[in-house]
Design a protein around this motif. Structure first.
Motif, mmCIF file in Angstrom:
data_model
loop_
_atom_site.group_PDB
_atom_site.id
_atom_site.type_symbol
_atom_site.label_atom_id
_atom_site.label_comp_id
_atom_site.label_asym_id
_atom_site.label_seq_id
_atom_site.Cartn_x
_atom_site.Cartn_y
_atom_site.Cartn_z
ATOM 1 N N HIS A 197 -68.343 100.791 -49.348
ATOM 2 C CA HIS A 197 -69.454 100.652 -47.977
ATOM 3 C C HIS A 197 -70.888 100.656 -48.212
ATOM 4 C CE1 HIS A 197 -65.357 101.729 -46.071
ATOM 5 N NE2 HIS A 197 -65.803 102.276 -46.492
ATOM 6 N N ILE A 198 -71.339 99.940 -47.739
ATOM 7 C CA ILE A 198 -72.933 100.152 -47.892
ATOM 8 C C ILE A 198 -73.896 101.285 -46.622
ATOM 9 C CG2 ILE A 198 -73.853 98.378 -45.959
ATOM 10 C CD1 ILE A 198 -75.267 97.385 -48.337
ATOM 11 N N ASP A 199 -73.374 101.767 -45.746
ATOM 12 C CA ASP A 199 -73.134 102.630 -45.584
ATOM 13 C C ASP A 199 -73.182 104.081 -45.950
ATOM 14 O OD1 ASP A 199 -71.263 102.138 -44.443
ATOM 15 O OD2 ASP A 199 -71.642 103.010 -42.613
ATOM 16 N N PRO A 200 -74.093 105.212 -45.499
ATOM 17 C CA PRO A 200 -73.703 106.769 -45.969
ATOM 18 C C PRO A 200 -72.048 107.178 -45.750
ATOM 19 C CG PRO A 200 -75.422 106.747 -45.811
ATOM 20 C CD PRO A 200 -74.892 105.279 -45.254
ATOM 21 N N GLU A 201 -71.094 107.570 -46.400
ATOM 22 C CA GLU A 201 -70.020 108.530 -45.408
ATOM 23 C C GLU A 201 -70.290 109.427 -44.603
ATOM 24 O OE1 GLU A 201 -65.998 110.050 -46.699
ATOM 25 O OE2 GLU A 201 -66.308 109.138 -47.753
ATOM 26 N N LEU A 202 -71.568 109.519 -44.860
ATOM 27 C CA LEU A 202 -71.495 110.943 -44.117
ATOM 28 C C LEU A 202 -71.960 110.066 -42.163
ATOM 29 C CD1 LEU A 202 -73.059 113.682 -45.546
ATOM 30 C CD2 LEU A 202 -71.209 114.029 -44.952
ATOM 31 N N GLU A 203 -72.743 108.660 -42.202
ATOM 32 C CA GLU A 203 -73.357 108.478 -41.273
ATOM 33 C C GLU A 203 -71.729 107.584 -40.869
ATOM 34 O OE1 GLU A 203 -75.872 105.205 -41.728
ATOM 35 O OE2 GLU A 203 -77.308 106.230 -41.951
ATOM 36 N N ARG A 204 -71.042 107.110 -41.306
ATOM 37 C CA ARG A 204 -69.942 106.931 -39.980
ATOM 38 C C ARG A 204 -69.146 108.595 -40.220
ATOM 39 N NH1 ARG A 204 -69.791 104.352 -45.281
ATOM 40 N NH2 ARG A 204 -67.785 106.182 -46.210
ATOM 41 N N ALA A 205 -68.723 108.983 -40.341
ATOM 42 C CA ALA A 205 -68.299 110.526 -40.266
ATOM 43 C C ALA A 205 -68.903 111.325 -39.403
ATOM 44 C CB ALA A 205 -67.969 111.328 -41.200
ATOM 45 N N ARG A 206 -70.277 110.379 -38.178
ATOM 46 C CA ARG A 206 -70.884 111.242 -37.384
ATOM 47 C C ARG A 206 -71.409 112.461 -37.774
ATOM 48 N NH1 ARG A 206 -68.556 108.653 -31.925
ATOM 49 N NH2 ARG A 206 -68.106 106.381 -32.679
ATOM 50 N N TRP A 207 -72.082 112.666 -38.874
ATOM 51 C CA TRP A 207 -71.989 113.577 -39.508
ATOM 52 C C TRP A 207 -73.987 114.219 -39.363
ATOM 53 C CZ3 TRP A 207 -70.701 118.839 -40.098
ATOM 54 C CH2 TRP A 207 -71.675 120.139 -41.229
ATOM 55 N N GLN A 208 -74.757 112.529 -40.286
ATOM 56 C CA GLN A 208 -76.419 112.936 -39.942
ATOM 57 C C GLN A 208 -76.778 111.278 -40.343
ATOM 58 O OE1 GLN A 208 -79.110 115.467 -39.969
ATOM 59 N NE2 GLN A 208 -79.928 113.048 -38.922
ATOM 60 N N SER A 209 -77.331 110.612 -39.680
ATOM 61 C CA SER A 209 -77.878 109.530 -39.290
ATOM 62 C C SER A 209 -79.074 109.539 -40.571
ATOM 63 C CB SER A 209 -78.013 108.511 -38.354
ATOM 64 O OG SER A 209 -76.706 108.196 -37.605
ATOM 65 N N ARG A 210 -79.730 108.527 -41.346
ATOM 66 C CA ARG A 210 -80.622 108.405 -42.210
ATOM 67 C C ARG A 210 -81.629 108.758 -41.046
ATOM 68 N NH1 ARG A 210 -80.949 108.016 -47.689
ATOM 69 N NH2 ARG A 210 -82.952 106.257 -47.640
ATOM 70 N N SER A 211 -82.979 108.763 -41.028
ATOM 71 C CA SER A 211 -84.335 108.812 -40.624
ATOM 72 C C SER A 211 -85.400 108.204 -41.005
ATOM 73 C CB SER A 211 -84.987 109.517 -40.208
ATOM 74 O OG SER A 211 -85.113 110.794 -41.541
ATOM 75 N N PRO A 212 -86.125 107.088 -39.926
ATOM 76 C CA PRO A 212 -86.586 106.000 -40.796
ATOM 77 C C PRO A 212 -88.356 106.666 -41.494
ATOM 78 C CG PRO A 212 -86.942 106.521 -37.911
ATOM 79 C CD PRO A 212 -85.913 107.511 -38.663
ATOM 80 N N LEU A 213 -88.480 106.198 -42.977
ATOM 81 C CA LEU A 213 -89.460 105.998 -43.539
ATOM 82 C C LEU A 213 -90.611 107.065 -42.983
ATOM 83 C CD1 LEU A 213 -90.357 106.202 -46.451
ATOM 84 C CD2 LEU A 213 -91.170 104.252 -45.786
ATOM 85 N N GLU A 214 -90.847 106.872 -42.078
ATOM 86 C CA GLU A 214 -91.761 107.176 -40.720
ATOM 87 C C GLU A 214 -92.442 108.047 -41.417
ATOM 88 O OE1 GLU A 214 -91.688 102.503 -41.635
ATOM 89 O OE2 GLU A 214 -90.318 104.648 -40.261
ATOM 90 N N THR A 215 -91.008 109.147 -40.635
ATOM 91 C CA THR A 215 -90.601 110.232 -40.650
ATOM 92 C C THR A 215 -90.923 111.729 -41.453
ATOM 93 O OG1 THR A 215 -87.775 110.954 -40.759
ATOM 94 C CG2 THR A 215 -89.085 109.760 -38.358
ATOM 95 N N ARG A 216 -90.931 110.819 -42.939
ATOM 96 C CA ARG A 216 -91.292 111.608 -43.687
ATOM 97 C C ARG A 216 -92.606 111.253 -44.585
ATOM 98 N NH1 ARG A 216 -86.095 109.903 -43.592
ATOM 99 N NH2 ARG A 216 -86.331 108.087 -45.018
ATOM 100 N N LEU A 217 -93.425 110.797 -44.007
ATOM 101 C CA LEU A 217 -94.562 109.835 -44.460
ATOM 102 C C LEU A 217 -95.869 110.036 -44.693
ATOM 103 C CD1 LEU A 217 -96.027 107.821 -47.151
ATOM 104 C CD2 LEU A 217 -95.658 105.657 -44.686
ATOM 105 N N PHE A 218 -96.780 110.773 -45.070
ATOM 106 C CA PHE A 218 -98.034 111.713 -44.346
ATOM 107 C C PHE A 218 -99.041 111.243 -45.658
ATOM 108 C CE2 PHE A 218 -94.377 114.087 -44.522
ATOM 109 C CZ PHE A 218 -94.292 114.611 -43.378
ATOM 110 N N ARG A 219 -100.571 110.918 -44.953
ATOM 111 C CA ARG A 219 -101.626 110.349 -45.276
ATOM 112 C C ARG A 219 -102.660 111.873 -45.036
ATOM 113 N NH1 ARG A 219 -100.015 105.263 -46.823
ATOM 114 N NH2 ARG A 219 -99.549 103.994 -45.786
ATOM 115 N N ARG A 220 -102.772 112.010 -45.855
ATOM 116 C CA ARG A 220 -104.014 112.999 -45.533
ATOM 117 C C ARG A 220 -105.335 112.166 -46.446
ATOM 118 N NH1 ARG A 220 -100.837 114.890 -43.341
ATOM 119 N NH2 ARG A 220 -99.500 116.742 -43.701
#
Length: 220
Positions: A197-220
């Motif tokens: 599978h190319i998608d994470p198992e936890l996504e297929r099991a509807r546990w947690q989907s991956r979030s966009p990079l922008e939610t973890r990217l910060f600039r200071r």
């Protein structure tokens, strides 16, 4: 200069196709939990471990300590630890989430032909302490880098890897009788995937989907 002689090492040129293939490898690196019981080809594990040993490490300390867990009784105790800790973890969720948790397949310990316990030496002589006096945790980070290198090398050869973290580190260390300065970083199941599978198992099991990079990217 090596051995008193000048050595001309040219930078390798990676083709655009190689770059695309590498991106594909990263996408297909999935955490495998469903394994075939077929053994790995002769020499395959040793080859992968030698590739993993090329990973970078703080102060060139190479703090990883790799235990190939082969004895059936040792594997059985590790599996028992997983089952106990997994049941305990389920109690931390309520109602529907707890029910979903118990339906997840979180390890391939019983099926995978290879078990690797990866420890990090908390005080290796190699490296003479360089780079870790103020950030001692870089030893463990280096070991994680080795694990990821092993993971990518394995997937490039069609071999799956699953990282089992639902274990009691002290139990695993006691079962495997390792040095007191070794700290468990990862327990890996290794073998040929039963399915891809190319998608994470936890996504297929509807546990947690991956979030966009922008939610973890910060600039200071």
């Amino acid at each position: 200069m090596v051995g008193g002689a000048n050595v001309d090492v040219s930078r390798p040129e990676f083709s655009r196709q190689f770059q695309k293939d590498f991106e594909t490898l990263l996408k297909w690196r999935r955490d495998v939990r469903r394994f075939k019981s077929d053994p790995l080809p002769e020499g395959a594990l040793e080859h992968l471990l030698h590739l993993a040993d090329l990973a970078p490490s703080v102060g060139n300390s190479q703090p990883w300590r790799i235990v190939v867990v082969e004895a059936p009784e040792n594997r059985a105790e590790v599996i028992a630890s997983f089952e106990a800790e997994n049941e305990e973890a389920a109690k931390h969720y309520d109602d529907d989430k707890a029910q979903l948790y118990r339906q997840l397949k979180l390890a391939g310990l019983k099926e995978a032909p290879v078990h690797l316990a990866i420890f990090s030496d908390d005080d290796p002589e190699q490296g003479y302490g360089l780079g870790r006096l103020t950030m001692h945790e870089t030893l463990a980070y280096s070991t994680v880098s080795m694990v990821h290198t092993f993971w990518l090398a394995a997937r490039a050869e069609g071999i799956g890897v699953g990282w089992v973290s639902i274990l009691d580190p002290e139990v695993v260390a006691k079962v495997l009788q390792v040095d007191a300065s070794w700290r468990l970083v990862a327990y890996l199941c290794v073998g040929f995937p039963e399915e891809e599978h190319i998608d994470p198992e936890l996504e297929r099991a509807r546990w947690q989907s991956r979030s966009p990079l922008e939610t973890r990217l910060f600039r200071r």
